[in-house]
Write a protein that holds these residues in place. Structure first.
Motif, PDB file in Angstrom:
ATOM      1  N   ILE A  26       2.416   2.483   1.063  1.00 46.06           N
ATOM      2  CA  ILE A  26       1.696   1.011   0.379  1.00 46.06           C
ATOM      3  C   ILE A  26       2.572   0.183   0.260  1.00 46.06           C
ATOM      4  O   ILE A  26       2.160  -1.018   0.423  1.00 46.06           O
ATOM      5  CB  ILE A  26       1.221   1.703  -0.981  1.00 46.06           C
ATOM      6  CG1 ILE A  26      -0.053   2.810  -0.632  1.00 46.06           C
ATOM      7  CG2 ILE A  26       0.704   0.584  -1.825  1.00 46.06           C
ATOM      8  CD1 ILE A  26      -0.262   3.545  -2.125  1.00 46.06           C
ATOM      9  N   ARG A  27       3.971   0.261  -0.180  1.00 42.74           N
ATOM     10  CA  ARG A  27       5.033  -0.743  -0.039  1.00 42.74           C
ATOM     11  C   ARG A  27       4.961  -1.573   1.178  1.00 42.74           C
ATOM     12  O   ARG A  27       5.113  -2.682   1.171  1.00 42.74           O
ATOM     13  CB  ARG A  27       6.210  -0.233  -0.746  1.00 42.74           C
ATOM     14  CG  ARG A  27       6.373   0.046  -2.035  1.00 42.74           C
ATOM     15  CD  ARG A  27       7.817   0.558  -2.343  1.00 42.74           C
ATOM     16  NE  ARG A  27       7.699   1.450  -3.562  1.00 42.74           N
ATOM     17  CZ  ARG A  27       8.020   2.731  -3.569  1.00 42.74           C
ATOM     18  NH1 ARG A  27       8.128   3.369  -2.609  1.00 42.74           N
ATOM     19  NH2 ARG A  27       7.978   3.625  -4.786  1.00 42.74           N
ATOM     20  N   GLN A  28       5.163  -0.814   2.175  1.00 46.58           N
ATOM     21  CA  GLN A  28       5.233  -1.181   3.641  1.00 46.58           C
ATOM     22  C   GLN A  28       4.007  -2.017   3.966  1.00 46.58           C
ATOM     23  O   GLN A  28       4.166  -3.214   4.526  1.00 46.58           O
ATOM     24  CB  GLN A  28       5.636  -0.214   4.481  1.00 46.58           C
ATOM     25  CG  GLN A  28       5.892  -0.559   5.902  1.00 46.58           C
ATOM     26  CD  GLN A  28       7.241  -1.375   5.862  1.00 46.58           C
ATOM     27  OE1 GLN A  28       8.229  -1.285   5.559  1.00 46.58           O
ATOM     28  NE2 GLN A  28       6.976  -2.765   6.425  1.00 46.58           N
ATOM     29  N   THR A  29       2.788  -1.622   3.693  1.00 49.66           N
ATOM     30  CA  THR A  29       1.585  -2.263   3.983  1.00 49.66           C
ATOM     31  C   THR A  29       1.531  -3.622   3.291  1.00 49.66           C
ATOM     32  O   THR A  29       1.111  -4.621   3.704  1.00 49.66           O
ATOM     33  CB  THR A  29       0.555  -1.546   3.693  1.00 49.66           C
ATOM     34  OG1 THR A  29       0.439  -0.064   4.416  1.00 49.66           O
ATOM     35  CG2 THR A  29      -0.814  -2.186   3.897  1.00 49.66           C
ATOM     36  N   ILE A  30       2.050  -3.539   2.117  1.00 47.20           N
ATOM     37  CA  ILE A  30       2.139  -4.924   1.252  1.00 47.20           C
ATOM     38  C   ILE A  30       2.974  -5.763   1.699  1.00 47.20           C
ATOM     39  O   ILE A  30       2.513  -7.029   1.986  1.00 47.20           O
ATOM     40  CB  ILE A  30       2.293  -4.479  -0.269  1.00 47.20           C
ATOM     41  CG1 ILE A  30       1.441  -3.748  -1.110  1.00 47.20           C
ATOM     42  CG2 ILE A  30       2.956  -5.862  -0.927  1.00 47.20           C
ATOM     43  CD1 ILE A  30       1.759  -3.239  -2.490  1.00 47.20           C
ATOM     44  N   ALA A  31       4.022  -5.500   2.284  1.00 45.98           N
ATOM     45  CA  ALA A  31       5.128  -6.067   2.743  1.00 45.98           C
ATOM     46  C   ALA A  31       4.614  -6.561   4.377  1.00 45.98           C
ATOM     47  O   ALA A  31       4.603  -8.000   4.524  1.00 45.98           O
ATOM     48  CB  ALA A  31       6.464  -5.416   3.289  1.00 45.98           C
ATOM     49  N   ASP A  32       3.783  -5.901   5.262  1.00 46.56           N
ATOM     50  CA  ASP A  32       3.414  -6.175   6.392  1.00 46.56           C
ATOM     51  C   ASP A  32       2.290  -7.367   6.198  1.00 46.56           C
ATOM     52  O   ASP A  32       1.985  -8.252   7.293  1.00 46.56           O
ATOM     53  CB  ASP A  32       2.799  -4.903   7.105  1.00 46.56           C
ATOM     54  CG  ASP A  32       3.979  -3.993   7.660  1.00 46.56           C
ATOM     55  OD1 ASP A  32       5.041  -4.213   7.480  1.00 46.56           O
ATOM     56  OD2 ASP A  32       3.497  -3.029   8.001  1.00 46.56           O
ATOM     57  N   LEU A  33       1.565  -7.271   4.991  1.00 46.38           N
ATOM     58  CA  LEU A  33       0.306  -8.168   4.791  1.00 46.38           C
ATOM     59  C   LEU A  33       0.914  -9.632   4.623  1.00 46.38           C
ATOM     60  O   LEU A  33       0.270 -10.635   4.304  1.00 46.38           O
ATOM     61  CB  LEU A  33      -0.488  -7.659   4.074  1.00 46.38           C
ATOM     62  CG  LEU A  33      -1.383  -6.404   4.607  1.00 46.38           C
ATOM     63  CD1 LEU A  33      -2.292  -6.050   3.360  1.00 46.38           C
ATOM     64  CD2 LEU A  33      -2.229  -6.743   5.891  1.00 46.38           C
ATOM     65  N   GLY A  34       2.374  -9.255   4.212  1.00 49.10           N
ATOM     66  CA  GLY A  34       2.820 -10.694   3.671  1.00 49.10           C
ATOM     67  C   GLY A  34       2.706 -11.141   2.091  1.00 49.10           C
ATOM     68  O   GLY A  34       2.568 -12.258   1.845  1.00 49.10           O
TER      69      GLY A  34
END
Length: 143
Positions: A19-27
């Motif tokens: 979830i943290r990585q997805t948040i980062a990937d989405l900017g």
């Protein structure tokens, strides 16, 4: 119904780091999953990516849409939109927080995010539909 335990189940299924990585990937630079904080801009980014099929497949997205419309919480974004217009949205309510965010399926769909904190819910119930109606009029004026 709005169901907060669903987020706990999802977190257990995919893991906090995913979830943290997805948040980062989405900017979504102003969202902190661990602190449970975000901004209207970041929530809008999430909805846009969800609509565009970048978070889950279009098939799963369409299944999700079924759960995110015609809820028992139609007093926020849907209350400012003409009757019969599909609104896919998720509300959030706490002691002094009253929020709604989602996609209005106009001829050209658009995202609306309303986040209130330290709000008088009775006032918000009156003001938010009017605000959303103004947004609707601006977004659909040339459609």
């Amino acid at each position: 119904r709005s169901d907060n335990p669903a987020s706990v189940t999802l977190t257990k299924m995919v893991g906090r780091e995913f979830i943290r990585q997805t948040i980062a990937d989405l900017g979504m630079a102003h969202t902190d999953f661990d602190q449970n904080t975000t901004t209207a801009h970041d929530v809008g980014v999430m909805w846009r990516n969800l609509y565009e099929g970048k978070l889950i497949s279009p098939t799963h997205r369409d299944q999700l849409w079924e759960f995110l419309q015609n809820s028992i919480f139609e007093d926020r974004i849907p209350a400012g939109i003409p009757t019969g217009t599909q609104v896919i949205h998720k509300v959030g309510t706490e002691l002094d927080e009253w929020a709604d965010a989602g996609i209005v399926m106009a001829k050209r769909p658009f995202v609306v995010v309303i986040l209130n904190q330290g709000v008088n819910i009775a006032e918000a119930t009156k003001l938010v539909p009017g605000l959303v109606k103004t947004i609707w009029n601006g977004e659909t004026a040339n459609q």
